[in-house]
Design an enzyme around this catalytic site. Structure first.
Site, short mmCIF file in Angstrom:
data_model
loop_
_atom_site.label_atom_id
_atom_site.label_comp_id
_atom_site.label_asym_id
_atom_site.label_seq_id
_atom_site.Cartn_x
_atom_site.Cartn_y
_atom_site.Cartn_z
N TYR A 143 75.28 0.89 19.43
CA TYR A 143 75.80 1.35 20.71
C TYR A 143 75.83 0.23 21.75
O TYR A 143 76.48 0.36 22.78
CB TYR A 143 74.98 2.54 21.24
CG TYR A 143 75.07 3.79 20.38
CD1 TYR A 143 75.72 3.79 19.16
CD2 TYR A 143 74.50 4.98 20.80
CE1 TYR A 143 75.80 4.92 18.37
CE2 TYR A 143 74.58 6.13 20.01
CZ TYR A 143 75.23 6.09 18.80
OH TYR A 143 75.31 7.22 18.03
N LYS A 192 68.56 2.38 6.52
CA LYS A 192 69.54 2.32 5.42
C LYS A 192 69.36 0.96 4.77
O LYS A 192 70.29 0.14 4.68
CB LYS A 192 70.96 2.53 6.01
CG LYS A 192 72.05 2.69 4.98
CD LYS A 192 71.99 3.97 4.19
CE LYS A 192 73.07 4.00 3.13
NZ LYS A 192 72.89 5.05 2.11
N ASP A 224 70.45 8.91 4.66
CA ASP A 224 71.21 9.99 4.00
C ASP A 224 70.25 11.02 3.41
O ASP A 224 70.45 12.23 3.51
CB ASP A 224 72.20 9.46 2.96
CG ASP A 224 71.71 8.23 2.22
OD1 ASP A 224 70.61 7.73 2.53
OD2 ASP A 224 72.40 7.78 1.30
N ASP A 248 70.31 9.37 17.07
CA ASP A 248 71.27 10.23 17.79
C ASP A 248 71.72 11.36 16.86
O ASP A 248 71.70 12.54 17.21
CB ASP A 248 72.47 9.35 18.20
CG ASP A 248 73.39 10.04 19.18
OD1 ASP A 248 73.06 11.15 19.63
OD2 ASP A 248 74.45 9.47 19.49
N ASP A 252 70.27 15.64 16.61
CA ASP A 252 71.15 16.81 16.75
C ASP A 252 70.92 17.76 15.57
O ASP A 252 70.89 18.98 15.74
CB ASP A 252 72.62 16.39 16.77
CG ASP A 252 73.14 16.17 18.18
OD1 ASP A 252 72.36 15.75 19.04
OD2 ASP A 252 74.34 16.42 18.42
#
Ligand SMILES: NC(=O)c1ccc[n+]([C@@H]2O[C@H](COP(=O)([O-])OP(=O)(O)OC[C@H]3O[C@@H](n4cnc5c(N)ncnc54)[C@H](O)[C@@H]3O)[C@@H](O)[C@H]2O)c1
Length: 359
Positions: A143, A192, A224, A248, A252
């Site tokens: 970001y 990852k 994942d 992020d 959620d």
């Protein structure tokens, strides 16, 4: 009487609605415990673009720096979606985090027994309970990395860069370890590392730090797999520490397994400046202006704000008021209502919680 100045960023969409409900709750807390909260409303996001041409006016940054804490609703909406990236409402959000040096985003996700019916998981999974905290890195990674858009051989091409340095990883993982140490002593570091170099540095760094926290069990999980495990067995998680983008997305997901995104609070903390407290949801343009928003995420963010001011009793009073309304009444906002519940709007839910504070 202790005085506190709270910079208030109402924002866009449902932002002003959930903030208004929350300010009533904070005012009730002030009255009950003998504090004076002064609210300094400042502009950020789409409303700031409309009024000043930029998503984060300088005045907003300085008012936030001068405050004891910042309360934010949400920013963004379709009206501003066509603007270039640096002029979009979300640029204000990234800008205030960077300006205040808020590198640590703390997002608790708890399934209240009274909301079991709102949990979309199988009852045998939900029964094991969900009580986890996502510690998300907030001022680094993709970001904030280099980005670009240009015409290439096969048409337009665009890129965003994921970049972390050891200092950024260490300071967020320190918060992860310390948060876990104060809880059930398990830290899951999500990356990852099978694909990304930045994740391999993340993993190496967090393991080097583990020696300082022998009482905390550290485990690695690929992002994942983590997305799957949050649905399959969320009870396994205590504290999660992860990068900006993974945090992020996963928070959620964590919000939805606890019932609704309208329930999840967050605090964003740095070292020198006041913290920023906000629900994890966005401006929900689909329900804005209809008195349908759930204010609980913002009200619980205010509880985190009170904790940051060392007002522990006051923070507990807010949490207990939310729990009491959910466990002792059948009133629910639409996002968490099921059979037998009376659906109420944002204003009414805020009022119910505020009335509980007074008791
Ligand atoms: N921190 C922020 O200000 C923030 C965070 C995320 C998204 N956004 C912005 O918000 C806008 C909308 O984004 P989105 O639709 O992807 O995400 P969103 O979180 O705004 O909404 C997703 C879904 O959840 C529902 N929802 C969200 N909050 C709710 C609440 N309190 N009560 C009941 N239902 C709620 C919405 O109605 C919608 O169906 C975009 O412009 C986005 O950039 C801002």
């Amino acid at each position: 009487m202790e005085k506190y100045t709270i910079a208030v960023i109402d924002g866009d969409g449902i932002g002003p609605e959930v903030v208004s409900a929350t300010l009533k709750v904070l005012t009730a807390v002030g009255k009950k415990f003998g504090h004076k909260f002064s609210f300094k409303h400042v502009l950020m996001g789409g409303c700031a673009i409309d009024a000043t041409g930029v998503p984060l006016p300088k005045k907003t940054v300085s008012a936030c720096k001068r405050s004891n804490a910042v309360l934010l609703g949400a920013v963004g909406g379709p009206k501003w979606d066509k603007l270039p990236g640096h002029l979009r409402p979300e640029a204000g959000l990234l800008g205030i985090r960077a300006a205040l040096g808020l590198y640590a985003n703390i997002r608790p996700a708890v399934l209240y027994p009274s909301l079991a019916a709102a949990c979309p998981l199988r009852p045998d999974i939900a029964e094991k309970g969900i009580d986890l905290i996502v510690v998300r890195e907030l001022t680094g990674g993709m970001y904030f990395g280099k980005r670009g858009l240009k015409e290439g051989k096969f048409g337009a091409e665009a890129w965003d860069t994921e970049k972390y340095n050891v200092m950024e990883i260490q300071r967020i993982c320190k918060i992860g370890f310390e948060t876990a140490r104060a809880r059930r002593k398990k830290l899951t570091s999500i990356d990852k590392a099978n694909v990304l170099e930045s994740s391999r540095l993340w993993r190496k760094t967090v393991h080097e730090m583990a020696a300082d926290y022998p009482d905390v069990v550290l485990e690695d999980m690929l992002v994942d797999n983590a997305a799957m495990q949050l649905v399959k067995n969320p009870a396994q998680f205590d504290v999660i520490v992860t990068s900006n983008m993974f945090g992020d997305i996963l928070s959620d997901e964590a919000s939805m397994v606890t019932g609704s995104i309208g329930l999840l609070a967050s605090s964003s903390l740095g070292e020198k400046n006041p913290g920023l407290f906000e629900p994890i949801h966005g401006s929900a343009p689909d329900i804005a202006g209809q008195d349908k928003a759930n204010p609980i995420a913002t009200i619980l963010s205010a509880a985190m704000l009170l904790l940051s001011l060392k007002l522990d009793k006051e923070a507990n009073a807010v949490e207990n008021a939310v729990k009491a309304v959910l466990s002792e009444t059948a009133y629910r906002t639409g996002d968490i209502a099921s059979t037998g519940h009376t659906v109420v709007g944002c204003v009414k839910m805020g009022n119910l919680i505020q009335e509980r504070i007074k008791i």
